[in-house]
Scaffold this active site. Structure first.
Site, PDB file in Angstrom:
ATOM      1  N   ASP A  80       0.816  -1.216   0.000  1.00 14.05           N
ATOM      2  CA  ASP A  80       0.000   0.000   0.000  1.00 14.05           C
ATOM      3  C   ASP A  80       0.851   1.269   0.000  1.00 14.05           C
ATOM      4  O   ASP A  80       2.075   1.204   0.133  1.00 14.05           O
ATOM      5  CB  ASP A  80      -0.962  -0.002   1.204  1.00 14.05           C
ATOM      6  CG  ASP A  80      -0.272  -0.390   2.518  1.00 14.05           C
ATOM      7  OD1 ASP A  80       0.962  -0.286   2.584  1.00 14.05           O
ATOM      8  OD2 ASP A  80      -0.975  -0.801   3.446  1.00 14.05           O
ATOM      9  N   ASN A 149      -6.663  -2.988  14.901  1.00 13.80           N
ATOM     10  CA  ASN A 149      -8.106  -3.110  14.610  1.00 13.80           C
ATOM     11  C   ASN A 149      -8.384  -4.183  13.555  1.00 13.80           C
ATOM     12  O   ASN A 149      -9.484  -4.269  13.033  1.00 13.80           O
ATOM     13  CB  ASN A 149      -8.675  -1.766  14.148  1.00 13.80           C
ATOM     14  CG  ASN A 149      -8.123  -1.328  12.788  1.00 13.80           C
ATOM     15  OD1 ASN A 149      -7.191  -1.943  12.271  1.00 13.80           O
ATOM     16  ND2 ASN A 149      -8.691  -0.286  12.223  1.00 13.80           N
ATOM     17  N   HIS A 151      -6.888  -4.475  10.560  1.00 13.63           N
ATOM     18  CA  HIS A 151      -6.691  -4.142   9.148  1.00 13.63           C
ATOM     19  C   HIS A 151      -5.485  -4.880   8.568  1.00 13.63           C
ATOM     20  O   HIS A 151      -4.519  -5.172   9.271  1.00 13.63           O
ATOM     21  CB  HIS A 151      -6.611  -2.628   8.902  1.00 13.63           C
ATOM     22  CG  HIS A 151      -5.335  -1.962   9.300  1.00 13.63           C
ATOM     23  ND1 HIS A 151      -5.253  -1.040  10.308  1.00 13.63           N
ATOM     24  CD2 HIS A 151      -4.078  -2.046   8.795  1.00 13.63           C
ATOM     25  CE1 HIS A 151      -4.019  -0.595  10.419  1.00 13.63           C
ATOM     26  NE2 HIS A 151      -3.266  -1.199   9.515  1.00 13.63           N
ATOM     27  N   GLU A 156      -9.453  -1.618   5.960  1.00 17.21           N
ATOM     28  CA  GLU A 156      -9.960  -1.356   7.306  1.00 17.21           C
ATOM     29  C   GLU A 156     -11.255  -2.139   7.553  1.00 17.21           C
ATOM     30  O   GLU A 156     -11.859  -2.643   6.590  1.00 17.21           O
ATOM     31  CB  GLU A 156     -10.259   0.147   7.428  1.00 17.21           C
ATOM     32  CG  GLU A 156      -9.045   1.050   7.257  1.00 17.21           C
ATOM     33  CD  GLU A 156      -8.233   1.209   8.534  1.00 17.21           C
ATOM     34  OE1 GLU A 156      -8.310   0.343   9.433  1.00 17.21           O
ATOM     35  OE2 GLU A 156      -7.516   2.226   8.625  1.00 17.21           O
TER      36      GLU A 156
HETATM   37  C1  GLP Z   1      -0.147  -0.259   8.514  1.00 18.82           C
HETATM   38  C2  GLP Z   1       0.152  -0.797   7.149  1.00 18.82           C
HETATM   39  C3  GLP Z   1       0.044  -2.280   7.135  1.00 18.82           C
HETATM   40  C4  GLP Z   1       0.766  -2.846   8.352  1.00 18.82           C
HETATM   41  C5  GLP Z   1       0.035  -2.406   9.607  1.00 18.82           C
HETATM   42  C6  GLP Z   1       0.683  -2.851  10.906  1.00 18.82           C
HETATM   43  O1  GLP Z   1      -0.589   0.964   8.647  1.00 18.82           O
HETATM   44  N1  GLP Z   1      -0.667  -0.248   6.116  1.00 18.82           N
HETATM   45  O2  GLP Z   1       0.541  -2.812   5.930  1.00 18.82           O
HETATM   46  O3  GLP Z   1       0.795  -4.225   8.285  1.00 18.82           O
HETATM   47  O4  GLP Z   1      -0.139  -1.018   9.626  1.00 18.82           O
HETATM   48  O5  GLP Z   1       1.827  -2.100  11.162  1.00 18.82           O
HETATM   49  P1  GLP Z   1       2.806  -2.287  12.377  1.00 18.82           P
HETATM   50  O6  GLP Z   1       3.710  -3.390  12.032  1.00 18.82           O
HETATM   51  O7  GLP Z   1       3.517  -0.972  12.492  1.00 18.82           O
HETATM   52  O8  GLP Z   1       1.971  -2.570  13.582  1.00 18.82           O
END
Ligand code: GLP
Length: 251
Positions: A80, A149, A151, A156
């Site tokens: 993304d 949450n 996602h 989301e």
């Molecule tokens: C995000 C990204 C995801 C990622 C998730 C968890 O915002 N878009 O691809 O897997 O958050 O991130 P983290 O590893 O910082 O908890």
């Protein structure tokens, strides 16, 4: 040492592997990526950003420097990107991938793929990304993280399961969590993300989860959480999924 069990739920088959801490998760994840690339040097791989995979990428760079793997023929697609940010922008996922992985390994410039959050037409950019995935023959191997949450990518709660790459609105919770990594004058609202259908279509999937905030979404994946409320639960609908989880994130 990791403990390991496979849970079958209907058609799903999730291989859970438990590790002591985030470092052990990262070591195992880097080794798995190396194994996948060595098995298929022209692997089409989709990778996430976030704090969790940072350690995995640094271990991967170490393995690359030790001569254990070459990415010369591989394609890496990013999961993304924020709408409004792109290559060269602080806080962009393009910048993150460049700094933490691409500039340290031998991946060809033309084989690095990230949705362009600065495209004039974001919907068209999402369609271009889908076409690109198709033209590469689909995604062989996808690594994912998960938000507190539930996602995945930027899908989301409330995301449609039949979405491929699309423009998604970010939840207030996700914006608050990611805010510290973004420039102060940038207001994150939307992102271009691969969709839940893209995830269902990938050949193999590795989900990484470390830290207490991930126990709740994993509980929903392990149990009966609905995809509408917990997008990560989409992984129950497919085979060939591995979850690497540390003690703090264990549901
Ligand atoms: C995000 C990204 C995801 C990622 C998730 C968890 O915002 N878009 O691809 O897997 O958050 O991130 P983290 O590893 O910082 O908890």
């Amino acid at each position: 040492m990791s403990k390991h069990f496979v849970k079958n739920t209907g058609t799903a088959e999730i291989n859970w592997q438990f590790f002591s801490d985030a470092e052990a998760v990262a070591t195992a994840a880097a080794q798995r990526i190396v194994w996948e690339v060595n098995r298929k040097p022209d692997l089409v791989m989709c990778l996430p950003t976030g704090r969790t995979p940072l350690l995995t990428y640094s271990k991967l760079v170490e393995l690359y420097r030790a001569g254990k793997v070459s990415f010369a023929q591989a394609h890496i697609l990013n999961v993304d990107e924020y709408v409004g940010l792109g290559a060269g922008d602080v806080g962009s996922f393009a910048d993150y991938m460049e700094k933490n992985l691409f500039c340290h390994i031998d991946i060809a410039r033309e084989n690095r793929h990230i949705p362009n959050g600065r495209a004039v037409n974001h919907e068209a950019e999402a369609r271009r990304y889908d076409e690109l995935i198709k033209s590469l023959g689909g995604i062989d191997f996808m690594v994912l993280g998960v938000g507190a949450n539930g996602h995945v990518g930027f899908n989301e709660p409330g995301s449609y399961p039949d979405n491929t790459t699309h423009v998604a609105s970010l939840s207030a919770e996700t914006i608050a969590t990611n805010r510290p990594d973004l420039p102060v004058d940038f207001q994150p609202e939307k992102a271009i993300t691969i969709g839940l259908k893209t995830i269902l279509d990938a050949h193999g999937i590795l989900l990484l989860a470390a830290g207490v905030s991930k126990a709740r979404p994993l509980e929903q994946l392990l149990g009966n959480g609905s995809v509408a409320e917990w997008p990560v639960a989409i992984l129950r609908q497919r085979k060939n999924v591995t979850v690497f989880v540390d003690r703090d994130a264990t549901p």
